[in-house]
Design an enzyme around this catalytic site. Sequence first.
Site, short mmCIF file in Angstrom:
data_model
loop_
_atom_site.label_atom_id
_atom_site.label_comp_id
_atom_site.label_asym_id
_atom_site.label_seq_id
_atom_site.Cartn_x
_atom_site.Cartn_y
_atom_site.Cartn_z
NE ARG A 82 -8.21 13.63 31.04
CZ ARG A 82 -7.41 13.77 29.97
NH1 ARG A 82 -6.10 13.73 30.11
NH2 ARG A 82 -7.94 13.94 28.77
CG ASP A 114 -12.22 20.97 27.21
OD1 ASP A 114 -13.33 20.60 27.65
OD2 ASP A 114 -11.93 20.97 26.00
CE LYS A 138 -16.62 13.57 30.04
NZ LYS A 138 -15.76 13.92 28.88
CG ASP A 181 -16.82 19.65 28.55
OD1 ASP A 181 -16.46 20.56 29.33
OD2 ASP A 181 -16.03 18.94 27.92
CD GLU A 209 -14.83 17.62 31.05
OE1 GLU A 209 -15.62 16.83 30.50
OE2 GLU A 209 -13.96 18.26 30.42
CE LYS A 246 -15.55 20.73 25.42
NZ LYS A 246 -14.46 19.95 24.83
CG ASP A 261 -18.42 15.45 27.54
OD1 ASP A 261 -17.90 14.49 26.95
OD2 ASP A 261 -17.77 16.19 28.31
#
Length: 484
Positions: free
Chosen positions: A342, A338, A256, A261, A340, A268, A279
């Site tokens: 996956r 959020d 990933k 993010d 995201e 967030k 991230d």
Amino acid sequence: MDFQTQPMAPGATAKLTADALLLVLVGDKLPADLDAPLADAVAEAIKLGDLALKPGKTLYLRQVPGVKAPRVAVAVAKDGSARAIKAAGAAGIGVVKGLGVKHLAVLAAGPIGAAQAEALATAAADAVYLYRTTKPSAGEAPALAKLTLLVAKADAADAAAGLARGAAIAEGVTLARELANRPGNHCTPTLLAAEARKMAKAQGLKIEVLDRKQLEALGMGSFLAVAQGSDEPPKFIVMHYQGAAKTVPPLVLVGKGITFDSGGISLKPGEGMDEMKFDMGGAASVVGTLRAVAQLKPKLNVIGVIAACENMPSGRALKPGDVVTSMSGQTIEVLNTDAEGRLILCDALTYVERFKPAAVVDIATLTGACVVALGAVHSGMFSPDDALAADLLAAGHAALDTCWRMPLDDDYDEGLKSNFADMANIGGRPGGAITAAMFLKRFTAKLRWAHLDIAATAWKSGAAKGATGRPVGLLTHWVLSQAK
């Protein structure tokens, strides 16, 4: 760093040229075969109360008569295990690392096998890492450039193999830490791709980087939906290590790579959002692992795949309630932007089917729920394949970079039902790490697959804020175990 072994013989400490000697003691007694001048100096320190033979205790001595190295550090290990030796080694190196030591000799009591040697190598590399890319005021990194491990002749071959493995893992961990520590305005998807190219070229790996138009042609609607809110273009990075015939099915690592993010429209909280530059820790670990593998040259094939983009709010950004079509053709209702990671990983998992892999492991800073479940000790590991799960657990223990197997019962899949798409991208709050893994599982029907949630282990917060480089060690050990 240069790692070497040297056979240990009586009187060696009186002859060895090094800037410092680190003596790692095990248990509550001095070893009987310790050179007399060194044994006498340590015994005197114990008598005076300067050193207690208890785990974690250290001592610094200058100009010990009969010892050629001008500085001597002593560190006490709980036992002879690799984990205990690593902790003591790190403590001992900490005693001398600010003293201009360039060459450190290490003498550890008891048998030193490959695991202990590897642990000392990774401890040394960790001790000298200093992030300076955007902080020139951090000064110069510690001078330590060479470590010589003194070992019994019978242990020399195993120790040398362990040092070599540790050196390669250390290079991979350092690279992963460096990439993840860079701020989001530096480590963009474009820069991440450039750094992967740089590593691949230096190590003789094949690499290709796909851009937005190519991703559109592939039908990666889920990945591109996440990327559409940012001005930074997405990059899809594919690295190939070939250590066996092309016909041998590869191992595939999928990382990933959300280089920042914000949460997107599901924004967030501001507090701690700066840490969302981490991230892309999964992506960084894939680059680092390929770096280690290329140095060790196992006889198998490995492919590293990274989906890299930013998750940002804008007039073009993905919205809660939107439905996107993944590369697999399955549709996804996005209930929370959020969640995201996956959404980019599912398209990457579909993409890697073309390689007909022997096994696939995805690595992602995926869920806060995994942080709550396991804390920062173990990475969360999910797999429906018992043999693959067992191999990953064993690799984690060997690397001192552990994971813990989490459930994937079909009952957890109920939370992903949607009235408007084949699935939703989130379930409820309970079992959030598991429902995230269940989401990914829907895209792995053709794969032997495991998922590592490293949200708690990829970086540290607080005064020690920074990337850890995990799970490069685990992944490298897993790859090496498959070569056997």
